[in-house]
Write an enzyme that holds these catalytic residues in place. Structure first.
Site, PDB file in Angstrom:
ATOM      1  N   LYS A   1      26.307   3.546 102.526  1.00 47.81           N
ATOM      2  CA  LYS A   1      25.418   2.393 102.710  1.00 47.81           C
ATOM      3  C   LYS A   1      24.669   2.571 104.013  1.00 47.81           C
ATOM      4  O   LYS A   1      25.120   3.295 104.896  1.00 47.81           O
ATOM      5  CB  LYS A   1      26.242   1.100 102.774  1.00 47.81           C
ATOM      6  CG  LYS A   1      25.432  -0.151 102.467  1.00 47.81           C
ATOM      7  CD  LYS A   1      25.338  -0.396 100.972  1.00 47.81           C
ATOM      8  CE  LYS A   1      24.618  -1.671 100.653  1.00 47.81           C
ATOM      9  NZ  LYS A   1      24.790  -2.026  99.234  1.00 47.81           N
TER      10      LYS A   1
HETATM   11  P1  NAD Z   1      16.886  -9.541  97.972  1.00 51.43           P
HETATM   12  O1  NAD Z   1      16.399  -9.243  99.332  1.00 51.43           O
HETATM   13  O2  NAD Z   1      16.042  -9.182  96.804  1.00 51.43           O
HETATM   14  O3  NAD Z   1      17.205 -11.112  97.868  1.00 51.43           O
HETATM   15  C1  NAD Z   1      18.053 -11.793  98.751  1.00 51.43           C
HETATM   16  C2  NAD Z   1      17.888 -13.281  98.495  1.00 51.43           C
HETATM   17  O4  NAD Z   1      18.831 -14.002  99.302  1.00 51.43           O
HETATM   18  C3  NAD Z   1      16.514 -13.825  98.847  1.00 51.43           C
HETATM   19  O5  NAD Z   1      16.136 -14.799  97.888  1.00 51.43           O
HETATM   20  C4  NAD Z   1      16.736 -14.491 100.202  1.00 51.43           C
HETATM   21  O6  NAD Z   1      15.797 -15.514 100.478  1.00 51.43           O
HETATM   22  C5  NAD Z   1      18.117 -15.054  99.957  1.00 51.43           C
HETATM   23  N1  NAD Z   1      18.817 -15.428 101.181  1.00 51.43           N
HETATM   24  C6  NAD Z   1      18.864 -14.783 102.368  1.00 51.43           C
HETATM   25  N2  NAD Z   1      19.584 -15.495 103.241  1.00 51.43           N
HETATM   26  C7  NAD Z   1      20.017 -16.595 102.594  1.00 51.43           C
HETATM   27  C8  NAD Z   1      20.798 -17.711 102.959  1.00 51.43           C
HETATM   28  N3  NAD Z   1      21.294 -17.834 104.207  1.00 51.43           N
HETATM   29  N4  NAD Z   1      21.047 -18.663 102.016  1.00 51.43           N
HETATM   30  C9  NAD Z   1      20.555 -18.539 100.777  1.00 51.43           C
HETATM   31  N5  NAD Z   1      19.796 -17.514 100.373  1.00 51.43           N
HETATM   32  C10 NAD Z   1      19.533 -16.559 101.269  1.00 51.43           C
HETATM   33  O7  NAD Z   1      18.334  -8.864  97.863  1.00 51.43           O
HETATM   34  P2  NAD Z   1      19.131  -8.487  96.536  1.00 51.43           P
HETATM   35  O8  NAD Z   1      18.858  -7.078  96.219  1.00 51.43           O
HETATM   36  O9  NAD Z   1      18.913  -9.550  95.516  1.00 51.43           O
HETATM   37  O10 NAD Z   1      20.651  -8.545  97.067  1.00 51.43           O
HETATM   38  C11 NAD Z   1      21.390  -9.763  97.097  1.00 51.43           C
HETATM   39  C12 NAD Z   1      22.876  -9.437  97.224  1.00 51.43           C
HETATM   40  O11 NAD Z   1      23.279  -8.644  96.097  1.00 51.43           O
HETATM   41  C13 NAD Z   1      23.252  -8.619  98.460  1.00 51.43           C
HETATM   42  O12 NAD Z   1      24.540  -9.015  98.883  1.00 51.43           O
HETATM   43  C14 NAD Z   1      23.281  -7.201  97.944  1.00 51.43           C
HETATM   44  O13 NAD Z   1      24.104  -6.354  98.726  1.00 51.43           O
HETATM   45  C15 NAD Z   1      23.866  -7.432  96.565  1.00 51.43           C
HETATM   46  N6  NAD Z   1      23.594  -6.365  95.586  1.00 51.43           N
HETATM   47  C16 NAD Z   1      22.321  -5.959  95.312  1.00 51.43           C
HETATM   48  C17 NAD Z   1      22.115  -4.991  94.347  1.00 51.43           C
HETATM   49  C18 NAD Z   1      20.727  -4.558  93.924  1.00 51.43           C
HETATM   50  O14 NAD Z   1      20.631  -3.791  92.950  1.00 51.43           O
HETATM   51  N7  NAD Z   1      19.665  -4.999  94.562  1.00 51.43           N
HETATM   52  C19 NAD Z   1      23.206  -4.412  93.687  1.00 51.43           C
HETATM   53  C20 NAD Z   1      24.484  -4.846  93.981  1.00 51.43           C
HETATM   54  C21 NAD Z   1      24.660  -5.841  94.935  1.00 51.43           C
END
Ligand code: NAD
Length: 409
Positions: free
Chosen positions: A102
């Site tokens: 990561k």
């Molecule tokens: P992203 O940047 O696309 O979206 C993140 C979202 O969280 C946004 O809507 C943002 O406004 C919101 N956010 C940020 N701070 C916040 C808060 N304090 N309260 C509420 N909402 C808040 O990111 P993503 O890719 O959707 O990732 C989200 C989570 O999923 C992370 O923990 C990431 O590690 C995990 N994840 C992502 C993937 C992937 O394929 N993108 C895969 C597995 C896990």
């Protein structure tokens, strides 16, 4: 407690069940390599922008390091180390030929221009290109990064090492990406939710949901659950939450978000806060934003009957104990959100073979892998009377341990 300590706490819970030796424990929790690089660029203003980039390569006993790149002001080495370790157990629990890694950068992508973001990404690759690659370490999108960032990574990597689209996944479909990758994590969360509800003789149709975070993971999860008749009563992002007791019209919300870049202001719901969302009386609560959302107090206040961890590391160990004591099942991150890395694996395979799969094939194979992995985890948890998190860690640790022993020291 810090994030890496929390991940190791969960590791230790499973390691106890497996009678792991102390030396093996140390071998498995310690990252193989940690990179920290200065990424300085010229900002549009002419000033110098100083950022720190990280890449933690946790374990590669089962295959190349694999894991996302996060652009967020809070990125630091501890968080990256914790997320890299989670990737090791995640790729193992869904049986992919990858290890865990990561990384990220301590920048706020919302405050950078597109040009600044591109220069930053290319500079980062210039610093780490010798340590990544199709058979070494394969980055992917995470919070604050997307297909465009992955496309810049591939293009910059190519300048040093030639044409290797498999050096990074989550690329746009028009630039060596895979059909279904962008929505894969949300698609997978909907499948895992369906499987978990089925164990409780329930179905998605008519079930109520609250989803924290409306980025890639949260919005795609909402879309697939809504398509199957789920009622999404609340969603949120960094700017606030919206609720609707009748269920939010997700396609209409998506149109609003496409224009306004945030859920607040949507006229199909009432304004609310993230805290209210987390404690709403819904059937299923899905954290899909950042880590560390649930501490013990918050876990006591949760009224949902089931938690599906879309985000990585949303639950601190003291909150996990509260959920267990309250008999609120938690489907752990390393299984619940593994759909993303599963389709990243399919993208890598397609890139190596220079051959494309259809969306139907990608989704079918993703579903098969997730359902098989869920069955195995659920069965182990039931048989041993342990949480699904401990069961998932046990499966992951056993597989990595076997690879370590078979490969030799
Ligand atoms: P992203 O940047 O696309 O979206 C993140 C979202 O969280 C946004 O809507 C943002 O406004 C919101 N956010 C940020 N701070 C916040 C808060 N304090 N309260 C509420 N909402 C808040 O990111 P993503 O890719 O959707 O990732 C989200 C989570 O999923 C992370 O923990 C990431 O590690 C995990 N994840 C992502 C993937 C992937 O394929 N993108 C895969 C597995 C896990």
């Amino acid at each position: 407690m810090q994030a890496f300590e929390a991940t190791n706490f969960y590791f230790d819970q499973a390691a106890k069940q497996l009678d792991l030796t102390d030396n093996m424990r140390t071998l498995m929790i310690t990252a193989d390599r940690e990179l920290r690089v200065e990424v300085a660029i010229e900002l549009d203003s002419g000033q110098i922008g100083n950022f720190i980039g990280y890449r933690i390569q946790h374990d590669n006993a089962r295959g190349p390091f694999k894991g996302g790149l996060r652009y967020h002001p809070h990125v630091d080495s501890d968080e990256a180390r914790s997320l890299a370790s989670l990737m090791t157990w995640k790729t193992a629990v869904v049986d992919l030929p990858f290890g865990g890694g990561k990384g990220g950068m301590n920048c706020d992508p919302n405050k950078l221009s597109r040009g600044e973001l591109e220069r930053l990404t290319r500079k980062f690759v210039q610093q780490i290109h010798d340590f990544i690659g199709p058979d070494k370490d394969i980055p992917a999108p995470d919070v604050g990064t997307d297909g465009q960032v992955m496309a810049w990574i591939m293009n910059e990597y190519t300048k040093y090492h030639g044409f290797h689209p498999a050096c990074v996944t989550g690329k746009p479909v028009d630039f060596h990406g895979s059909a279904g990758r962008e929505a894969a994590t949300g698609y997978g969360i909907a499948i895992v939710t369906r499987e978990m509800l089925a164990r409780q003789q329930k179905v998605i149709r008519g079930t109520t949901f609250a989803i924290q975070g409306y980025g890639n993971v949260g919005s795609n999860t909402a879309r697939f659950l809504h398509q199957q008749g789920g009622k999404i009563l609340a969603v949120s992002d960094a700017y606030g939450a919206i609720t609707n007791p009748e269920g939010i019209d997700i396609p209409a919300l998506d149109k609003h978000v496409a224009v306004n870049r945030k859920v607040v202001g949507f006229n199909g719901g009432d304004a609310s806060t993230n805290e209210q969302l987390l404690t709403m009386p819904v059937d299923v609560l899905i954290p899909a934003a950042l880590g560390g959302v649930f501490d013990a107090a918050m876990a006591k206040a949760v009224q949902a009957k089931l938690v599906i961890e879309g985000a990585n590391g949303p639950t601190w160990p003291d909150a996990d104990a509260v959920f267990n004591a309250r008999e609120i099942p938690v489907v752990p991150d390393i299984l619940a959100n593994a759909g993303g890395v599963i389709v990243s694996y399919f993208e890598w395979v397609q890139n190596l073979q220079h051959f494309r799969w259809t969306l139907e094939q990608v989704q079918r194979e993703e579903e098969t892998k997730l359902v098989q992995s869920f069955d195995k985890m659920y069965e182990l948890a039931q048989r041993k009377g342990i949480s699904m998190r401990t069961a998932a860690f046990m499966i992951g640790i056993s597989r990595v341990g076997r690879a370590r022993v078979l490969g030799g020291m």
